[in-house]
Scaffold this motif. Sequence first.
Motif, mmCIF file in Angstrom:
data_model
loop_
_atom_site.group_PDB
_atom_site.id
_atom_site.type_symbol
_atom_site.label_atom_id
_atom_site.label_comp_id
_atom_site.label_asym_id
_atom_site.label_seq_id
_atom_site.Cartn_x
_atom_site.Cartn_y
_atom_site.Cartn_z
ATOM 1 N N GLY A 9 4.431 -2.991 7.887
ATOM 2 C CA GLY A 9 5.754 -2.446 8.069
ATOM 3 C C GLY A 9 5.695 -0.972 8.428
ATOM 4 O O GLY A 9 4.625 -0.357 8.414
ATOM 5 N N GLN A 10 6.828 -0.417 8.720
ATOM 6 C CA GLN A 10 6.909 0.988 9.113
ATOM 7 C C GLN A 10 6.908 1.919 7.908
ATOM 8 O O GLN A 10 6.738 3.131 8.069
ATOM 9 C CB GLN A 10 8.151 1.229 9.962
ATOM 10 C CG GLN A 10 8.089 0.532 11.319
ATOM 11 C CD GLN A 10 9.236 0.920 12.227
ATOM 12 O OE1 GLN A 10 10.308 1.297 11.769
ATOM 13 N NE2 GLN A 10 9.016 0.831 13.518
ATOM 14 N N GLY A 11 7.105 1.364 6.740
ATOM 15 C CA GLY A 11 7.057 2.155 5.526
ATOM 16 C C GLY A 11 8.438 2.527 5.020
ATOM 17 O O GLY A 11 9.378 2.697 5.792
ATOM 18 N N GLU B 20 -3.538 3.971 0.039
ATOM 19 C CA GLU B 20 -4.219 3.279 -1.050
ATOM 20 C C GLU B 20 -3.513 1.976 -1.392
ATOM 21 O O GLU B 20 -2.313 1.821 -1.195
ATOM 22 C CB GLU B 20 -4.279 4.169 -2.298
ATOM 23 C CG GLU B 20 -2.939 4.492 -2.914
ATOM 24 C CD GLU B 20 -3.051 5.279 -4.220
ATOM 25 O OE1 GLU B 20 -4.174 5.593 -4.663
ATOM 26 O OE2 GLU B 20 -1.994 5.567 -4.814
ATOM 27 N N PHE B 21 -4.305 1.066 -1.924
ATOM 28 C CA PHE B 21 -3.806 -0.231 -2.368
ATOM 29 C C PHE B 21 -2.922 -0.058 -3.599
ATOM 30 O O PHE B 21 -3.238 0.737 -4.490
ATOM 31 C CB PHE B 21 -4.998 -1.130 -2.692
ATOM 32 C CG PHE B 21 -4.648 -2.400 -3.416
ATOM 33 C CD1 PHE B 21 -4.936 -2.546 -4.767
ATOM 34 C CD2 PHE B 21 -4.043 -3.448 -2.740
ATOM 35 C CE1 PHE B 21 -4.633 -3.722 -5.433
ATOM 36 C CE2 PHE B 21 -3.733 -4.620 -3.402
ATOM 37 C CZ PHE B 21 -4.020 -4.764 -4.760
ATOM 38 N N PHE C 20 0.861 -1.166 0.000
ATOM 39 C CA PHE C 20 0.000 0.000 0.000
ATOM 40 C C PHE C 20 0.904 1.224 0.000
ATOM 41 O O PHE C 20 2.106 1.113 0.266
ATOM 42 C CB PHE C 20 -0.902 0.004 1.245
ATOM 43 C CG PHE C 20 -1.952 -1.073 1.233
ATOM 44 C CD1 PHE C 20 -1.616 -2.396 1.460
ATOM 45 C CD2 PHE C 20 -3.274 -0.768 0.982
ATOM 46 C CE1 PHE C 20 -2.579 -3.401 1.442
ATOM 47 C CE2 PHE C 20 -4.250 -1.752 0.968
ATOM 48 C CZ PHE C 20 -3.899 -3.075 1.192
ATOM 49 N N ARG C 21 0.353 2.389 -0.292
ATOM 50 C CA ARG C 21 1.155 3.610 -0.253
ATOM 51 C C ARG C 21 0.316 4.778 0.227
ATOM 52 O O ARG C 21 -0.902 4.784 0.084
ATOM 53 C CB ARG C 21 1.765 3.910 -1.625
ATOM 54 C CG ARG C 21 0.759 4.311 -2.697
ATOM 55 C CD ARG C 21 1.455 4.439 -4.046
ATOM 56 N NE ARG C 21 0.529 4.850 -5.108
ATOM 57 C CZ ARG C 21 0.851 4.915 -6.395
ATOM 58 N NH1 ARG C 21 2.082 4.602 -6.803
ATOM 59 N NH2 ARG C 21 -0.042 5.309 -7.281
ATOM 60 N N VAL D 38 5.043 7.083 0.730
ATOM 61 C CA VAL D 38 5.589 6.093 1.646
ATOM 62 C C VAL D 38 4.902 4.776 1.317
ATOM 63 O O VAL D 38 3.666 4.707 1.285
ATOM 64 C CB VAL D 38 5.347 6.469 3.121
ATOM 65 C CG1 VAL D 38 5.875 5.359 4.036
ATOM 66 C CG2 VAL D 38 6.022 7.803 3.443
ATOM 67 N N TYR D 39 5.686 3.775 1.053
ATOM 68 C CA TYR D 39 5.160 2.460 0.673
ATOM 69 C C TYR D 39 5.213 1.523 1.876
ATOM 70 O O TYR D 39 6.252 1.411 2.537
ATOM 71 C CB TYR D 39 5.968 1.877 -0.483
ATOM 72 C CG TYR D 39 5.628 2.524 -1.808
ATOM 73 C CD1 TYR D 39 6.018 3.827 -2.087
ATOM 74 C CD2 TYR D 39 4.889 1.842 -2.778
ATOM 75 C CE1 TYR D 39 5.683 4.439 -3.282
ATOM 76 C CE2 TYR D 39 4.556 2.437 -3.979
ATOM 77 C CZ TYR D 39 4.951 3.738 -4.228
ATOM 78 O OH TYR D 39 4.623 4.349 -5.413
ATOM 79 N N TYR D 40 4.098 0.851 2.120
ATOM 80 C CA TYR D 40 3.964 -0.039 3.256
ATOM 81 C C TYR D 40 3.743 -1.474 2.786
ATOM 82 O O TYR D 40 2.854 -1.738 1.958
ATOM 83 C CB TYR D 40 2.780 0.367 4.121
ATOM 84 C CG TYR D 40 2.904 1.733 4.723
ATOM 85 C CD1 TYR D 40 2.409 2.856 4.056
ATOM 86 C CD2 TYR D 40 3.515 1.923 5.956
ATOM 87 C CE1 TYR D 40 2.522 4.125 4.604
ATOM 88 C CE2 TYR D 40 3.625 3.177 6.517
ATOM 89 C CZ TYR D 40 3.132 4.279 5.842
ATOM 90 O OH TYR D 40 3.239 5.519 6.387
ATOM 91 N N CYS D 41 4.519 -2.376 3.338
ATOM 92 C CA CYS D 41 4.302 -3.802 3.107
ATOM 93 C C CYS D 41 3.350 -4.322 4.176
ATOM 94 O O CYS D 41 3.419 -3.900 5.343
ATOM 95 C CB CYS D 41 5.632 -4.545 3.180
ATOM 96 S SG CYS D 41 5.471 -6.336 3.009
#
Length: 126
Positions: free
Chosen positions: A117-119, A46-47, A37-38, A93-96
């Motif tokens: 994740g923390q991004g 958002e996905f 997500f970001r 910022v991208y989040y796993c």
Amino acid sequence: QGPVVESGGGSVQAGDSLTLSCKIPAFNFINYNMGWFRRAPGKEREFVAAIDRSGADTGYAQSVKGRFTISRDNSKRTMDLQMSNVKPEDTAVYYCAAGRAYSGTYYSGSSEYDYWGQGTQVTVSS
């Protein structure tokens, strides 16, 4: 270090490529669907993309389809997001995320994921 570990963010130029990676070292990787997500500045999260536990089923947001590829290597217990032809609007910022797999399809909803994740920051300049 939390349960979800991301790596690979950075600053790139428009049109470049970048790969983000994700691991969940504390869990049995094969039992989890994985996703990205970001959150861009001033916008909601958002996905982006997701993959099921086997790697056979993937899904993408329309904005990244054809440019981003999600994959996983269950033997190495890693999941990657290959980003190509990046655009300034990909800056975020991208989040796993990892979600316990109960079905044979990927998860596109954030509520379906258990761990985040923390991004990692991705900045694309024009």
